[in-house]
Design an enzyme around this catalytic site. Sequence first.
Site, PDB file in Angstrom:
ATOM      1  N   ASP A 161      10.805  -7.368   4.004  1.00  0.00           N
ATOM      2  CA  ASP A 161      10.558  -6.406   5.080  1.00  0.00           C
ATOM      3  C   ASP A 161      10.561  -7.089   6.437  1.00  0.00           C
ATOM      4  O   ASP A 161      10.996  -6.508   7.442  1.00  0.00           O
ATOM      5  CB  ASP A 161       9.238  -5.672   4.849  1.00  0.00           C
ATOM      6  CG  ASP A 161       8.049  -6.614   4.673  1.00  0.00           C
ATOM      7  OD1 ASP A 161       8.226  -7.724   4.144  1.00  0.00           O
ATOM      8  OD2 ASP A 161       6.928  -6.228   5.053  1.00  0.00           O
ATOM      9  N   GLY A 204       8.876 -12.482   3.408  1.00  0.00           N
ATOM     10  CA  GLY A 204       8.983 -11.126   2.879  1.00  0.00           C
ATOM     11  C   GLY A 204      10.253 -10.434   3.335  1.00  0.00           C
ATOM     12  O   GLY A 204      10.642 -10.556   4.504  1.00  0.00           O
ATOM     13  N   THR A 248      -0.164  -3.338   5.420  1.00  0.00           N
ATOM     14  CA  THR A 248      -1.321  -3.873   4.703  1.00  0.00           C
ATOM     15  C   THR A 248      -1.846  -5.108   5.415  1.00  0.00           C
ATOM     16  O   THR A 248      -3.055  -5.303   5.558  1.00  0.00           O
ATOM     17  CB  THR A 248      -0.945  -4.209   3.246  1.00  0.00           C
ATOM     18  OG1 THR A 248      -0.403  -3.037   2.625  1.00  0.00           O
ATOM     19  CG2 THR A 248      -2.155  -4.674   2.466  1.00  0.00           C
ATOM     20  N   THR A 292       0.814  -1.213   0.000  1.00  0.00           N
ATOM     21  CA  THR A 292       0.000   0.000   0.000  1.00  0.00           C
ATOM     22  C   THR A 292       0.844   1.257   0.000  1.00  0.00           C
ATOM     23  O   THR A 292       0.549   2.208  -0.728  1.00  0.00           O
ATOM     24  CB  THR A 292      -0.924   0.015   1.231  1.00  0.00           C
ATOM     25  OG1 THR A 292      -1.700  -1.180   1.262  1.00  0.00           O
ATOM     26  CG2 THR A 292      -1.871   1.204   1.185  1.00  0.00           C
TER      27      THR A 292
END
Length: 251
Positions: free
Chosen positions: A105, A103, A128, A10
């Site tokens: 992140d 992921g 998100t 997002t």
Amino acid sequence: MLLAVDVGNTQTVLGLYEGEELRDHWRIATEAHRSGDELGALLDALLPDLDRIAGVCLSSTVPALVRSYEDFVARFTSARLLVLGPGVRTGVPVRSDDPREVGPDRIANAVAVKERYGAPAIVVDFGTSTNFDVVSAEGEWLGGVLAPGIEISMDALFARAARLFRVEFTAPPTVIGKTTVTSLQSGLVYGFVGQVDEIVTRIRGELGTEAQAIATGGLADLIAPHSRTIARVDPWLTLDGLRLVWDLNSD
């Protein structure tokens, strides 16, 4: 200088580092179809000293944008690009059945929480999705929990309930709402507080230790003050993880 870029589904968060100091930061909407030229025009407006950037460390959960950032770095800078992913040194062993699924992140968060706060630890990232990442006492990423994020959960509610409407994301004065607005806000804040506290409590039970919980992400400040399990909020945890990964791979 280093430009750390955390591309979420997002929002995209960018941080400009000089050494260990975060000199400036920006939060922009993620648009999956942005080209390298479009990124160059956008970042040139944000960063008048684009030519001073020596490195770009990228974490992206949107695969299509990795190529766009490669084009941007090649065309608009003389910097070196490091994309956080398999094969990049992090100092945090990933104990996953398939590390490629994790992921980047989440790995950046684990790297940063281990360095800044020690282990064991739990990172609660309000993006998100709401991600819970667990770092063991030995500094290993053990796994975690993925739950629907605050904004997409509320968007789904508003889309399905004809008489409900969007409200400001803020804590109501009381848990018992007297209006539709305060009732929605109560469900939003205390519903997610309950989710966070229950998941963190169960993770601690499986670990057998009171691992500290650190919150990050755009809506962490909304939930953390009401939580009994979150110790502190670190809004730039992911960016700092990217900086640490860059330093580890700078040779």
